[in-house]
Design a protein around this motif. Structure first.
Motif, PDB file in Angstrom:
ATOM      1  N   HIS A 243       0.824  -1.218   0.000  1.00 25.69           N
ATOM      2  CA  HIS A 243       0.000   0.000   0.000  1.00 25.69           C
ATOM      3  C   HIS A 243       0.852   1.260   0.000  1.00 25.69           C
ATOM      4  O   HIS A 243       0.426   2.298  -0.516  1.00 25.69           O
ATOM      5  CB  HIS A 243      -0.980   0.002   1.185  1.00 25.69           C
ATOM      6  CG  HIS A 243      -0.350   0.211   2.514  1.00 25.69           C
ATOM      7  ND1 HIS A 243       0.159  -0.808   3.268  1.00 25.69           N
ATOM      8  CD2 HIS A 243      -0.134   1.342   3.237  1.00 25.69           C
ATOM      9  CE1 HIS A 243       0.652  -0.322   4.397  1.00 25.69           C
ATOM     10  NE2 HIS A 243       0.497   0.980   4.398  1.00 25.69           N
ATOM     11  N   VAL A 244       2.071   1.198   0.554  1.00 26.03           N
ATOM     12  CA  VAL A 244       2.966   2.352   0.496  1.00 26.03           C
ATOM     13  C   VAL A 244       3.470   2.529  -0.934  1.00 26.03           C
ATOM     14  O   VAL A 244       3.481   3.646  -1.483  1.00 26.03           O
ATOM     15  CB  VAL A 244       4.136   2.196   1.484  1.00 26.03           C
ATOM     16  CG1 VAL A 244       5.132   3.335   1.312  1.00 26.03           C
ATOM     17  CG2 VAL A 244       3.630   2.155   2.919  1.00 26.03           C
TER      18      VAL A 244
ATOM     19  N   ALA B 121      -5.943  -4.482  -0.870  1.00 21.11           N
ATOM     20  CA  ALA B 121      -4.564  -4.773  -1.263  1.00 21.11           C
ATOM     21  C   ALA B 121      -4.492  -6.249  -1.619  1.00 21.11           C
ATOM     22  O   ALA B 121      -5.078  -7.092  -0.939  1.00 21.11           O
ATOM     23  CB  ALA B 121      -3.599  -4.448  -0.131  1.00 21.11           C
ATOM     24  N   PRO B 122      -3.776  -6.592  -2.676  1.00 16.67           N
ATOM     25  CA  PRO B 122      -3.768  -7.982  -3.133  1.00 16.67           C
ATOM     26  C   PRO B 122      -2.944  -8.884  -2.217  1.00 16.67           C
ATOM     27  O   PRO B 122      -2.001  -8.448  -1.552  1.00 16.67           O
ATOM     28  CB  PRO B 122      -3.123  -7.888  -4.511  1.00 16.67           C
ATOM     29  CG  PRO B 122      -2.231  -6.691  -4.420  1.00 16.67           C
ATOM     30  CD  PRO B 122      -2.962  -5.720  -3.544  1.00 16.67           C
TER      31      PRO B 122
ATOM     32  N   GLY C 230       1.093 -17.374  -3.267  1.00 17.96           N
ATOM     33  CA  GLY C 230       2.047 -17.863  -2.291  1.00 17.96           C
ATOM     34  C   GLY C 230       2.334 -16.916  -1.144  1.00 17.96           C
ATOM     35  O   GLY C 230       3.037 -17.288  -0.195  1.00 17.96           O
ATOM     36  N   GLN C 231       1.820 -15.691  -1.206  1.00 20.01           N
ATOM     37  CA  GLN C 231       2.103 -14.741  -0.131  1.00 20.01           C
ATOM     38  C   GLN C 231       1.345 -15.089   1.143  1.00 20.01           C
ATOM     39  O   GLN C 231       0.292 -15.750   1.119  1.00 20.01           O
ATOM     40  CB  GLN C 231       1.757 -13.322  -0.565  1.00 20.01           C
ATOM     41  CG  GLN C 231       2.747 -12.701  -1.528  1.00 20.01           C
ATOM     42  CD  GLN C 231       2.511 -11.221  -1.700  1.00 20.01           C
ATOM     43  OE1 GLN C 231       1.385 -10.752  -1.835  1.00 20.01           O
ATOM     44  NE2 GLN C 231       3.602 -10.455  -1.726  1.00 20.01           N
ATOM     45  N   VAL C 232       1.878 -14.615   2.268  1.00 17.70           N
ATOM     46  CA  VAL C 232       1.284 -14.840   3.585  1.00 17.70           C
ATOM     47  C   VAL C 232       0.625 -13.551   4.047  1.00 17.70           C
ATOM     48  O   VAL C 232       1.309 -12.534   4.230  1.00 17.70           O
ATOM     49  CB  VAL C 232       2.357 -15.261   4.608  1.00 17.70           C
ATOM     50  CG1 VAL C 232       1.725 -15.480   5.980  1.00 17.70           C
ATOM     51  CG2 VAL C 232       3.092 -16.504   4.141  1.00 17.70           C
ATOM     52  N   PRO C 233      -0.698 -13.542   4.240  1.00 18.81           N
ATOM     53  CA  PRO C 233      -1.308 -12.355   4.834  1.00 18.81           C
ATOM     54  C   PRO C 233      -0.950 -12.280   6.320  1.00 18.81           C
ATOM     55  O   PRO C 233      -1.091 -13.261   7.048  1.00 18.81           O
ATOM     56  CB  PRO C 233      -2.804 -12.575   4.621  1.00 18.81           C
ATOM     57  CG  PRO C 233      -2.963 -14.048   4.462  1.00 18.81           C
ATOM     58  CD  PRO C 233      -1.681 -14.571   3.887  1.00 18.81           C
ATOM     59  N   MET C 234      -0.467 -11.106   6.744  1.00 16.41           N
ATOM     60  CA  MET C 234      -0.090 -10.903   8.141  1.00 16.41           C
ATOM     61  C   MET C 234      -0.929  -9.760   8.695  1.00 16.41           C
ATOM     62  O   MET C 234      -1.188  -8.769   8.005  1.00 16.41           O
ATOM     63  CB  MET C 234       1.400 -10.600   8.272  1.00 16.41           C
ATOM     64  CG  MET C 234       2.277 -11.726   7.746  1.00 16.41           C
ATOM     65  SD  MET C 234       4.053 -11.437   7.967  1.00 16.41           S
ATOM     66  CE  MET C 234       4.211 -11.532   9.760  1.00 16.41           C
TER      67      MET C 234
END
Length: 264
Positions: free
Chosen positions: A131-132, A209-210, A214-218
């Motif tokens: 997002h930044v 935000a996508p 394979g990404q980890v949502p934190m």
């Protein structure tokens, strides 16, 4: 906006900048804001003390004094936040960019640490912050985590989400842990359903935000949590920051306690 700290706050005070503050004020603590009548202030302070993860208390004004003297050398809470939400009887009434005409002699302002503070450290460590990089507001969600009530204040914890590559997840957790005044380490990683979030593409506040393949949502505790508690308290009036639009202080972002930095 790549400006010195004083210039950033000056632009906000003049009304020249009214957008989100992600990425601004590098090196200094950003805070969420809640302003309440004095009759509600002690219970709200208890609420923050009982819920330090989403509500890390950084500063409190004197009753009726809009100058946040413990946070900076010229911080006026009525003008130095890019946008405010005004709640009447616990319901969001409107958003404004200046609260000078709403301030009264019985009001108390609270400043609570914000996760924007550790995002620069993430970026410097090679952990991208979507997002930044895309100039949007971090997505925020109501979770299924109960906060500890205090007087009329209660409700579920709000969390902010950042998706990271698996190789960066432990690093992101460790870096954020070093910022106790900015919510510290995440409260959850992995399946959003574990927090009761049915659709991570539809935040309750902020912008989507996508979560890449394979990404980890934190998820980190979020300073919008008090806005949920304020809805429950039904104070006759309460003023908060508009989510994503923070107060930038003179306190170093890596401080473990809120100690005012010398600013030239």
């Amino acid at each position: 906006m790549k400006l010195p700290l004083g210039a950033v706050r000056g632009a906000i005070r003049r009304g020249d900048y009214r957008s989100h503050t992600a990425g601004l004020g590098a090196g200094y603590l950003q805070t969420n804001i809640a302003i309440l009548p004095q009759a509600f202030a002690l219970d709200f302070m208890r609420y923050c003390q009982r819920n330090p993860k989403p509500c890390p208390l950084v500063g409190v004004s004197d009753t009726g004094n809009p100058m946040m003297t413990t946070l900076g050398r010229d911080i006026d809470i009525r003008t130095d936040v890019p946008a405010y939400n005004v709640y009447i009887d616990g319901k969001l009434d409107r958003s404004v960019t200046d609260i000078t005409d709403l301030w009264t002699d019985d009001m108390v302002a609270f400043a609570l640490g914000c996760s924007f503070t550790f995002e620069r450290a993430l970026a410097e460590a090679g952990v991208p912050v979507w997002h930044v990089e895309h100039d949007t507001t971090v997505p925020m969600f109501r979770s299924n985590i109960d906060t500890v009530p205090a007087g009329p204040f209660s409700g579920k914890m709000v969390v902010s989400m950042r998706a990271v590559d698996p190789a960066h997840a432990d690093k992101a957790a460790e870096i954020s842990r070093r910022f106790p005044l900015a919510h510290g380490a995440p409260v959850h990683r992995g399946d959003p359903a574990g927090l009761g979030i049915a659709d991570a593409t539809r935040p309750d506040w902020g912008d989507p935000a996508p979560i890449g393949p394979g990404q980890v949502p934190m998820f980190w505790a979020c300073g919008v949590t008090p806005q949920v508690a304020i809805e429950a308290a039904r104070a006759p009036i309460c003023i908060t920051h508009k989510p994503g639009h923070m107060l930038i202080t003179d306190i170093p972002e890596d401080a473990e306690v809120p100690v005012l930095a010398p600013v030239s």
